[in-house]
Design a protein around this motif. Structure first.
Motif, PDB file in Angstrom:
ATOM      1  N   HIS A   9      33.125   8.832 113.975  1.00 43.63           N
ATOM      2  CA  HIS A   9      33.035   7.282 115.370  1.00 43.63           C
ATOM      3  C   HIS A   9      31.723   6.615 115.008  1.00 43.63           C
ATOM      4  O   HIS A   9      30.327   7.293 114.636  1.00 43.63           O
ATOM      5  N   GLU A  13      31.435  -1.755 117.703  1.00 43.25           N
ATOM      6  CA  GLU A  13      32.164  -1.252 118.397  1.00 43.25           C
ATOM      7  C   GLU A  13      32.900  -1.803 119.794  1.00 43.25           C
ATOM      8  O   GLU A  13      33.237  -1.479 120.007  1.00 43.25           O
ATOM      9  N   ARG A  16      36.248  -0.288 118.983  1.00 46.76           N
ATOM     10  CA  ARG A  16      36.834   0.839 118.819  1.00 46.76           C
ATOM     11  C   ARG A  16      37.988   1.513 119.336  1.00 46.76           C
ATOM     12  O   ARG A  16      38.348   2.411 119.077  1.00 46.76           O
ATOM     13  N   ASN A  52      38.251   5.781 119.078  1.00 47.22           N
ATOM     14  CA  ASN A  52      38.612   5.744 117.938  1.00 47.22           C
ATOM     15  C   ASN A  52      39.904   6.532 117.155  1.00 47.22           C
ATOM     16  O   ASN A  52      40.028   7.866 118.206  1.00 47.22           O
TER      17      ASN A  52
END
Length: 545
Positions: A9, A13, A16, A52
């Motif tokens: 991760h 951003e 995601r 994600n």
């Protein structure tokens, strides 16, 4: 404690909630999983799964990552909690599209090991049981670790028997805790450049403190923070430490991330009449951070522009001018940034990160020599964004100190001091060992300067004869030692077999015969570090037969 975000991760951003991180087994087990495995081995209470997907599976519904690795291979005994609203991403229009509705999302997460949902998706479990999509027995099974956690917290004990209830509110922002906050800030500040200007005398006639972050509380804070009535800004810290007959003047000079609307400049010219100008600049949570927090970011918190805002650089150029007076740059931020021009302009550069409530006092004590800086960079600072692979590429090739072949601006592990250190008397207990055996490597580290300071001694291992691509360097040990001027200490590292293992393409840790370079140094042992002023490292060869 909660370990997050599991796993792979790093962004982007904004994407995601739908992003699919593709990663090889080698990179997964060599880079992305080890920190989580270490936390599981120390009995971390919970693990938070990420928004994600990783290798096509949502992290909060990954049979491989949760069932096979976390619970199976590692034997995790705690509970898994979803990132907030991550399960909604399973079926939302802007998410992964893994399932079609809330009931299916709740069932999928529960079946794959998510005990606790941060959000509302698990409210659908009632309907899932009614329709026989999941069983009550499965819900009971996933509930047990949560009940165990609550027992540990004393939530089922009488109030008078729970020791946590006896903790008074006065511990919040107590003197003890502020001392700890000060120590954390002071130890983390990294001196990136010093042409001999620092440390400053505290009785100069006039100090000029400027920049958008000089009096900013936001410059002390990252994302997720508490506040209190005494957040010490850089301006306040410096003002509190100067002699009573010294003068401190202040001007923000420019805004954080855009040109001044009013073109009249009453600020930069004042630097010519000051004994020294201290420019507090860089980033804050308004430019970088979580997507909803970074209100001034055009990239939803990501840093797709590697540069410091141009208006800040332009102001720094004006401050420096041609008057010949010294300029110190104090930087805030939580990520690398392009500091090439800052390094050229400033006489000294300090990187403070987001130093917290005692940041101003910690900075001032380093500026005026009460403390010698000893922070080291835990990340590499590339010279430009062009030195990095594409953001969406999760391969480690070209990334971090372990695989980056291009010369960075500041290398991993780097940081200067007010004193100097010398490494000598390198010794290897056994230069030839067999599988299963350990050995020791040691050296003498001496403070050869005029100031008492800490040195951060780093052990790097390089496999010279591996059958697969391996890191250029691997940090395998750190020791922090305090040395008075002229004092030397012996530093010893134990070299165990696991330090020599490599990760093959299948993600397996294996131990191969061959030669290994062991290096003891105060920074990543590269020519760039030496150019910047790091101590000369010591290296030796260990052979595994």
């Amino acid at each position: 404690a909660c370990a997050k975000h599991y796993v792979v991760h790093s962004g982007p951003e904004k994407l995601r909630h739908e992003f699919n991180a593709i990663v090889s087994q080698k990179d997964l087990y060599e880079t992305y999983l080890p920190a989580f495995e270490s936390l599981v081995n120390t009995e971390v209470e919970s693990v938070m799964c990420a928004y994600n997907r990783t290798n096509d599976e949502p992290c909060c519904a990954s049979n491989y990552l949760l069932s096979e690795v976390l619970f199976g291979k590692w034997g995790f005994k705690g509970h898994v909690v979803s990132d907030c609203w991550a399960l909604t991403d399973f079926y939302s229009d802007i998410g992964h599209g893994t399932v079609s509705n809330q009931i299916e999302a709740a069932a999928l997460a529960l079946e794959n090991g998510v005990n606790l949902n941060c959000g509302i998706t698990y409210t659908a479990l009632v309907e899932a049981v009614k329709t026989s999509r999941v069983s009550e027995a499965l819900i009971d099974e996933k509930l047990k670790p949560l009940i165990k956690t609550r027992f540990k917290l004393g939530m089922f004990d009488p109030k008078e028997n729970n020791p946590y209830n006896a903790i008074p509110f006065e511990v919040v922002d107590s003197e003890e805790n502020r001392t700890l906050a000060y120590e954390a800030a002071a130890k983390s500040i990294v001196l990136l450049k010093n042409n001999g200007l620092l440390p400053l005398k505290n009785n100069l006639n006039r100090y000029y403190v400027v920049g958008p972050n000089a009096a900013s509380i936001d410059a002390l804070l990252g994302n997720y923070y508490g506040v209190n009535p005494n957040m010490v800004t850089f301006l306040e810290g410096i003002t509190s430490r100067v002699a009573i007959n010294s003068q401190v003047q202040y001007s923000p000079g420019t805004t954080l991330d855009r040109k001044n609307i009013n073109p009249v400049d009453w600020s930069s010219g004042e630097a010519a009449s000051a004994d020294v100008t201290i420019v507090a600049m860089g980033l804050t949570r308004h430019i970088e951070g979580e997507e909803g927090e970074s209100i001034s970011s055009p990239y939803f918190g990501d840093r797709l522009d590697y540069n410091i805002p141009e208006n800040q650089l332009e102001y720094l150029r004006k401050i420096k001018g041609n008057h010949g007076k010294p300029v110190i740059v104090v930087l805030t931020g939580g990520c690398p940034m392009n500091l090439t021009e800052v390094h050229e302009i400033a006489d000294a550069v300090l990187f403070t990160w987001y130093p917290g409530e005692e940041g101003g006092n910690a900075l001032a004590d380093i500026l005026f020599g009460k403390l010698s800086p000893a922070g080291r960079l835990p990340i590499t600072f590339p010279k430009s964004l062009e030195q990095l692979p594409p953001y969406e590429d999760y391969s480690m090739e070209g990334r971090t100190y372990r695989y980056m072949t291009k010369e960075p601006m500041y290398p991993f592990g780097y940081g200067l001091s007010y004193t100097s250190f010398a490494y000598s008397d390198l010794s290897l207990l056994s230069a030839n060992i067999k599988k299963g055996q350990s050995t020791e490597v040691s050296c003498i580290v001496k403070n050869t300067g005029k100031y008492e300071s800490r040195e951060i001694v780093q052990l790097y291992v390089t496999d010279k004869q591996a059958s697969v691509n391996v890191p250029l360097f691997s940090l395998k040990g750190i020791q922090s030692i305090s040395l008075k001027p002229g004092e030397g200490k012996k530093v010893v590292f134990n070299i165990t077999p696991d330090m020599l293992e490599l990760i093959n393409e299948q993600g397996d840790a294996i131990l191969e015969e061959g030669d290994f370079t062991l290096t003891l140094s105060g920074s990543l042992p590269t020519e760039r570090a030496l150019e910047l002023g790091a101590a000369k490292p010591l290296s030796t060869i260990l052979s595994l037969k």
